[in-house]
Design a protein around this motif. Structure first.
Motif, mmCIF file in Angstrom:
data_model
loop_
_atom_site.group_PDB
_atom_site.id
_atom_site.type_symbol
_atom_site.label_atom_id
_atom_site.label_comp_id
_atom_site.label_asym_id
_atom_site.label_seq_id
_atom_site.Cartn_x
_atom_site.Cartn_y
_atom_site.Cartn_z
ATOM 1 N N HIS A 11 -14.711 -7.100 -33.442
ATOM 2 C CA HIS A 11 -15.076 -5.923 -32.652
ATOM 3 C C HIS A 11 -15.758 -4.845 -33.490
ATOM 4 C CE1 HIS A 11 -15.288 -3.919 -28.951
ATOM 5 N NE2 HIS A 11 -14.062 -4.125 -28.503
ATOM 6 N N VAL A 39 -11.162 -9.873 -30.818
ATOM 7 C CA VAL A 39 -11.125 -9.763 -29.356
ATOM 8 C C VAL A 39 -11.456 -11.146 -28.816
ATOM 9 C CG1 VAL A 39 -12.197 -8.770 -27.300
ATOM 10 C CG2 VAL A 39 -11.775 -7.325 -29.296
ATOM 11 N N ASP A 84 -19.749 -5.411 -29.683
ATOM 12 C CA ASP A 84 -19.136 -4.639 -28.606
ATOM 13 C C ASP A 84 -18.723 -5.572 -27.477
ATOM 14 O OD1 ASP A 84 -19.662 -2.344 -30.042
ATOM 15 O OD2 ASP A 84 -21.563 -1.954 -29.012
ATOM 16 N N GLY A 85 -17.854 -5.074 -26.607
ATOM 17 C CA GLY A 85 -17.418 -5.886 -25.483
ATOM 18 C C GLY A 85 -18.570 -6.323 -24.601
ATOM 19 N N GLU A 86 -19.549 -5.458 -24.420
ATOM 20 C CA GLU A 86 -20.713 -5.805 -23.582
ATOM 21 C C GLU A 86 -21.503 -6.944 -24.218
ATOM 22 O OE1 GLU A 86 -24.815 -3.770 -21.784
ATOM 23 O OE2 GLU A 86 -23.588 -2.704 -23.243
ATOM 24 N N GLU A 142 -12.284 -13.428 -25.297
ATOM 25 C CA GLU A 142 -12.605 -13.450 -23.858
ATOM 26 C C GLU A 142 -12.649 -14.899 -23.386
ATOM 27 O OE1 GLU A 142 -15.339 -9.395 -23.580
ATOM 28 O OE2 GLU A 142 -16.289 -11.363 -23.392
ATOM 29 N N GLY A 183 -20.461 -9.213 -26.434
ATOM 30 C CA GLY A 183 -19.698 -10.446 -26.383
ATOM 31 C C GLY A 183 -19.680 -11.041 -24.989
ATOM 32 N N SER A 184 -19.550 -10.195 -23.974
ATOM 33 C CA SER A 184 -19.508 -10.671 -22.591
ATOM 34 C C SER A 184 -20.842 -11.267 -22.165
ATOM 35 C CB SER A 184 -19.125 -9.518 -21.654
ATOM 36 O OG SER A 184 -17.844 -9.010 -21.964
#
Length: 475
Positions: free
Chosen positions: A446, A271, A450-452, A273, A454-455
């Motif tokens: 991933h 993933v 998790d996306g959270e 970003e 990583g963000s």
């Protein structure tokens, strides 16, 4: 008057479990006198260029391989004419026992020769007639008894960070009579499992029929090994008759990097970003640091500050500093940071890493970065410096690139790409002004991140580079 004898030096595996190396150049010629540990050749493994020291003091009697040839580990590459007396260890209880005649009947000729044989890492790792790899012997100081090490399977050229445990524990090995499965290494078996391939259907092209990573990848792609004696396009660099194309062998670091990237791209769910930040404050800080007395003599760049920012952001987001262990079905959380820096070298892309970078001050990190890049560009990075990375940075900004989707270094959970620093119109204090901006790209696995998570990491990194004073709220 002492007699002389001929001693062969076999290509060692250099401690990396590699199966072959290419001899780039010889530093000696037949008839030259060499000293113990004098550099006699420069060889390229699948990971780096390594200087090979001589295990003997004597005269070069023969060079068995030419520069440019690829040699399997354990094959003789050079012979030395050495003094018979000087070949034996000197000093210690062993010498005293030989001088007095004591213990002469307690040692076999093979054991005596083993004591007298100088040793480099992996020296003498030759396949036995049974098809199983030979046992290695570790060298000890003169007078001590050499103890045999456990049998080790020769590993295909792979990133140590992916599978650090290339040697199976003795307790996990099946009895010899029950080992009917095809010969391969643990990382290769893992790759086969990931791709859903039955190793019983794969023909091994490695030493003694060993199934290599390339064999598995070729099988997955639907290709088959060519008949023996047929020359592949990679056998030599050849230009066509009209000079319209040139074919170059795929080997060494280039081959290793390609295999690692393919494995990473098709194993870890990537993933990516992106975040563009105003780094004017960071560039102003950089200018002040360069002018300060404390940093006199240090090479400071945006990469230096960004590397420190990555290390700080990791403290708040440790999941990005981890590894997915498929064979053990475990997530390995690293409590240290070996920071990898992608480097373009004459040998191809490599990712050497700075050990325990999280414990370094900014001046120490600056010095380590300078040493790492200088060594990488000269093609002299040691294999140990390419293994064990936990997270990486690729500085694509030096090529004028703003953003990208970097592929994870195998065995790592994340990689950060730093874009170029550009002047651009930016809303600052509710006004459109010219500011210095940079784009950050973060790719992560991933399965681990998790996306959270990583963000949050990317947001923390951006906050530090936008306003370095924010560090005060994070440490």
């Amino acid at each position: 008057m002492s007699a002389t004898m001929i001693k062969e030096f076999r290509l060692p595996d250099l401690g990396e479990g590699l199966t072959e190396s290419e001899i780039l150049s010889w530093k000696v010629a037949v008839g030259d006198t060499v000293a113990l540990n004098q550099v006699i050749a420069e060889v390229e493994t699948a990971k780096a260029v390594v200087e090979l020291p001589s295990p003997f003091a004597g005269t070069v009697a023969a060079l068995h391989e030419q520069a440019g040839s690829v040699v399997e580990v354990g094959k003789p590459i050079v012979s030395f004419e050495v003094d018979d007396a000087g070949a034996a260890p000197s000093g210690g209880a062993d010498t005293a026992a030989r001088a007095s005649g004591e213990g002469a009947s307690k040692e076999s000729p093979a054991e005596t020769a083993a004591k007298r044989e100088p040793n480099l890492v992996g020296y003498g790792a030759v396949l036995e007639k049974s098809g199983r790899p030979a046992r290695r012997q570790r060298s000890f100081e003169a007078g001590s008894v050499a103890e045999p090490a456990a049998a080790v399977e020769p590993a295909a050229a792979e990133p140590a960070a992916v599978e650090p445990a290339d040697v199976e524990p003795m307790a996990e090995r099946e009895p010899a009579a029950e080992q009917e499965r095809p010969r391969s290494t643990p990382p290769v078996r893992k790759l086969a499992r990931d791709l859903g391939i039955d190793l019983g259907l794969v023909k091994g092209t490695g030493p003694g029929g060993l199934i290599t990573r390339s064999d598995v990848q070729d099988f997955a792609a639907g290709s088959r090994p060519q008949p023996e004696g047929e020359v592949t396009p990679e056998a030599s660099a050849v230009a066509d008759s009209q000079g319209r194309e040139t074919r170059t062998p795929i080997k060494g670091v280039r081959k290793f990097t390609a295999a690692a990237m393919v494995q990473s791209a098709f194993t870890a769910p990537h993933v990516t970003e992106f975040l563009t930040v105003d780094v004017t404050s960071t560039m102003e800080l950089l200018a002040r640091l360069k002018a300060s007395r404390e940093f006199a003599g240090y090479k400071l760049t945006p990469l230096t500050i960004a590397a420190k920012a990555v290390l700080i952001a990791l403290r708040r987001n440790p999941t990005l500093n981890s590894r997915w262990d498929e064979s053990a079905q475990e997530i390995v959380q690293f409590n240290y940071v070996n920071l990898g820096i992608a480097a373009a070298t004459p040998l191809g892309l490599t990712v050497p890493n700075i050990k325990d970078a999280d414990k370094m001050t900014l001046p120490e990190l600056s010095a380590a970065l300078s040493e790492l890049t200088d060594t990488a560009r000269s093609g002299k990075t040691a294999p140990a410096d390419l293994a064990g990375g936990t997270i990486s940075i690729t500085n694509i900004g030096v090529f004028g690139i703003d953003a990208g989707t970097p592929i994870l270094n195998p065995g790592e959970a994340a990689i950060v790409a730093l874009g170029s620093v550009r002047k651009a119109p930016w809303v600052y204090n509710d006004e459109v002004v010219v500011r210095q901006v940079m784009s950050l790209s973060l790719s992560f696995d991933h399965r681990l991140v998790d996306g959270e998570q990583g963000s949050k990491f990317l947001a923390d990194l951006g906050a530090i580079l936008s306003d370095p004073a924010m560090v005060m709220t994070m440490v």
